[in-house]
Design a protein around this motif. Sequence first.
Motif, PDB file in Angstrom:
ATOM      1  N   LYS A  21     -31.948 -21.599  77.767  1.00 21.66           N
ATOM      2  CA  LYS A  21     -32.925 -20.928  76.930  1.00 21.66           C
ATOM      3  C   LYS A  21     -32.714 -19.333  77.188  1.00 21.66           C
ATOM      4  N   ASP A  22     -32.458 -18.903  78.391  1.00 22.46           N
ATOM      5  CA  ASP A  22     -32.195 -17.485  78.507  1.00 22.46           C
ATOM      6  C   ASP A  22     -30.721 -17.268  77.916  1.00 22.46           C
ATOM      7  N   GLU A  23     -29.890 -18.080  78.017  1.00 21.29           N
ATOM      8  CA  GLU A  23     -28.557 -17.627  77.342  1.00 21.29           C
ATOM      9  C   GLU A  23     -28.590 -17.531  75.791  1.00 21.29           C
ATOM     10  N   ILE A  24     -29.601 -18.600  75.380  1.00 22.22           N
ATOM     11  CA  ILE A  24     -29.621 -18.666  73.837  1.00 22.22           C
ATOM     12  C   ILE A  24     -30.068 -17.510  73.483  1.00 22.22           C
ATOM     13  N   SER A  51     -25.934 -30.122  77.082  1.00 21.78           N
ATOM     14  CA  SER A  51     -26.092 -31.680  76.845  1.00 21.78           C
ATOM     15  C   SER A  51     -27.258 -32.121  77.329  1.00 21.78           C
ATOM     16  N   ASN A  52     -27.976 -31.204  78.410  1.00 22.37           N
ATOM     17  CA  ASN A  52     -29.374 -31.929  78.630  1.00 22.37           C
ATOM     18  C   ASN A  52     -30.551 -31.179  77.815  1.00 22.37           C
ATOM     19  N   ALA A  53     -30.113 -30.345  76.951  1.00 18.90           N
ATOM     20  CA  ALA A  53     -31.118 -29.856  76.142  1.00 18.90           C
ATOM     21  C   ALA A  53     -31.774 -30.863  74.834  1.00 18.90           C
ATOM     22  N   ASP A  54     -33.120 -30.245  74.493  1.00 18.65           N
ATOM     23  CA  ASP A  54     -33.465 -31.090  73.344  1.00 18.65           C
ATOM     24  C   ASP A  54     -32.962 -30.757  72.216  1.00 18.65           C
ATOM     25  N   ASP A  55     -33.130 -31.624  71.177  1.00 17.43           N
ATOM     26  CA  ASP A  55     -32.416 -31.455  69.849  1.00 17.43           C
ATOM     27  C   ASP A  55     -32.714 -30.106  69.248  1.00 17.43           C
ATOM     28  N   LYS A  56     -34.016 -29.434  69.455  1.00 15.78           N
ATOM     29  CA  LYS A  56     -34.310 -28.253  68.763  1.00 15.78           C
ATOM     30  C   LYS A  56     -33.500 -27.203  69.447  1.00 15.78           C
ATOM     31  N   THR A  57     -33.188 -27.306  70.851  1.00 14.68           N
ATOM     32  CA  THR A  57     -32.355 -26.457  71.304  1.00 14.68           C
ATOM     33  C   THR A  57     -30.893 -26.457  71.139  1.00 14.68           C
ATOM     34  N   LYS A  58     -30.415 -27.408  70.956  1.00 19.58           N
ATOM     35  CA  LYS A  58     -28.913 -27.993  70.752  1.00 19.58           C
ATOM     36  C   LYS A  58     -28.668 -27.326  69.212  1.00 19.58           C
ATOM     37  N   ALA A  59     -29.462 -27.587  68.210  1.00 20.26           N
ATOM     38  CA  ALA A  59     -29.374 -27.257  66.985  1.00 20.26           C
ATOM     39  C   ALA A  59     -29.403 -25.731  66.938  1.00 20.26           C
ATOM     40  N   LYS A  60     -29.993 -24.869  67.556  1.00 25.37           N
ATOM     41  CA  LYS A  60     -30.197 -23.634  67.621  1.00 25.37           C
ATOM     42  C   LYS A  60     -28.922 -22.944  68.400  1.00 25.37           C
ATOM     43  N   PHE A  61     -28.440 -23.611  69.504  1.00 22.13           N
ATOM     44  CA  PHE A  61     -27.174 -23.200  69.995  1.00 22.13           C
ATOM     45  C   PHE A  61     -25.831 -23.547  69.169  1.00 22.13           C
ATOM     46  N   TYR A  62     -25.855 -24.659  68.301  1.00 19.03           N
ATOM     47  CA  TYR A  62     -24.551 -24.688  67.364  1.00 19.03           C
ATOM     48  C   TYR A  62     -24.908 -23.450  66.369  1.00 19.03           C
ATOM     49  N   PHE A  86     -18.912 -24.445  62.859  1.00 14.92           N
ATOM     50  CA  PHE A  86     -19.773 -24.665  61.610  1.00 14.92           C
ATOM     51  C   PHE A  86     -19.925 -26.311  61.314  1.00 14.92           C
ATOM     52  N   ASN A  87     -18.894 -26.803  61.607  1.00 16.96           N
ATOM     53  CA  ASN A  87     -18.787 -28.468  61.302  1.00 16.96           C
ATOM     54  C   ASN A  87     -19.473 -29.017  62.468  1.00 16.96           C
ATOM     55  N   ASP A  88     -19.487 -28.499  63.900  1.00 15.91           N
ATOM     56  CA  ASP A  88     -20.429 -29.006  64.678  1.00 15.91           C
ATOM     57  C   ASP A  88     -21.694 -28.975  64.368  1.00 15.91           C
ATOM     58  N   LEU A  89     -22.017 -27.880  63.905  1.00 15.25           N
ATOM     59  CA  LEU A  89     -23.690 -27.740  63.484  1.00 15.25           C
ATOM     60  C   LEU A  89     -23.946 -28.723  62.296  1.00 15.25           C
ATOM     61  N   PHE A  90     -23.230 -29.064  61.361  1.00 13.05           N
ATOM     62  CA  PHE A  90     -23.272 -29.806  60.208  1.00 13.05           C
ATOM     63  C   PHE A  90     -23.722 -31.185  60.706  1.00 13.05           C
ATOM     64  N   ASN A  91     -22.603 -31.359  61.446  1.00 11.06           N
ATOM     65  CA  ASN A  91     -22.422 -33.009  62.061  1.00 11.06           C
ATOM     66  C   ASN A  91     -23.773 -33.136  62.957  1.00 11.06           C
ATOM     67  N   PHE A  92     -24.394 -32.215  63.739  1.00  5.83           N
ATOM     68  CA  PHE A  92     -25.374 -32.398  64.760  1.00  5.83           C
ATOM     69  C   PHE A  92     -26.565 -32.515  64.005  1.00  5.83           C
TER      70      PHE A  92
END
Length: 427
Positions: A21-24, A51-62, A86-92
């Motif tokens: 979260k700090d890095e994001i 990889s250990n983050a929740d879906d909300k955090t992962k989406a924001k990361f991408y 961009f495609n990583d975000l779309f797919n996720f």
Amino acid sequence: MKKQFIIVSAFLLSMTVFGQKDEIKTAEKAIKSNDFNTALTAINQAEGLISNADDKTKAKFYYLKGLALYQNEGAQMDVDKTAAAFNDLFNFEKSINSFKYTDEIKALSGKMVNGIATKASSQYSAAIESKEPADFSKAAKLFHQVYKLSPVDTVFLDNAALIYYFGKEYKTSRDLYQQLLDMNYTGIAEEFVATNKADGKDVTYPDKKAMDLQVKLGMAENPRTEVKESRRELIFKNLAQNSSDLNEMDKALEYISMGRQEFPKSYSLLIDEANIYYKLGDNAKFKERLELAIEMNPTEPTLYYNVGVMNMEQKKTDEAIKYFEKAIELKPDYGDAYNNIGAAIIEKAGPIIEEMNKSLNDFAKYDKLQKQQFAIYEKSVPYYEKAFELNKSSISVVQTLMGLYENLGMDEKLEAIKTVYAELKGE
């Protein structure tokens, strides 16, 4: 001990989450300040923990990774890495059925697609003018980037594969065609076309709705839907051509075989296969494929001509003449076929000349044989004269006629052809 270990593990996991979260947050703040180098550093540090983050955090990361690489479409942007992000975000977001950031990033992606596609078309036009392989390669790279940004638009991958070939990057071209083959790409698509009333030219629209609107506004007429033909046969051809240019003939034949299994009536693939065998020096298989091609396309004069040449090489003179005559029947101005009939007729004098060389001391026999030789030469003359009539710049034909006229005592014609020869030689 076991409880203590679990507590420590949980503590470490919590530290990881806070690190993410700090890095994001750092990346998000840096992006808002257009400090993309700092943003990318933060993204890279978070990536190993995501990889250990929740879906909300992962989406924001991408999402932030895409923005950091996009860099407001600045000069330092790496298109390939940005497209991948961009495609990583779309797919996720598709995988979690939540599309918080997709629309925003699709808008940026669409802007990039339009801009790079325009550059690609412009670069391709420049390459056509310059004819430089390096310019074609530049255009191909741009078309490939458009595909990476928008993988649904496979036509751009098709364009890139073809233009890389023009750029003589045969390995890259083949790899992209193989990719198209693996995805069962056909290129079959509907095109929406109408005629512009202002200039009478046909216009292709992105969809039926856009076409219908132009017709409704009275700006276009004659709306229609056209279906583009499959390009799959051409993909096999181009895979084989790239392999041939890489001098990988077994691979080229493998692609042709695959293509002919799928398109058994393909005349084009059969001719390509014949040409590969010719390049390999396998004249027997070359001739065999040409004979099959004649069955498919019995009105093509060059097929008969080439089979005639193969028969000449196999010393089947009469058979060769038949094929050359058929070529002329189909193409009356086929100068090379006339030339080769003349050559085939002269070839018949070979055994007579051999016998003459054995009879140098038997004058009567020698003279008799020479008459037979000259009689054969006389039959060849009209064919060489016709070849010359059709191509007056062929030195080889002129030289042959000079020899024939001299042997046959045709002095008047000999002098005339000598003048032509001198002119061709610039004397």
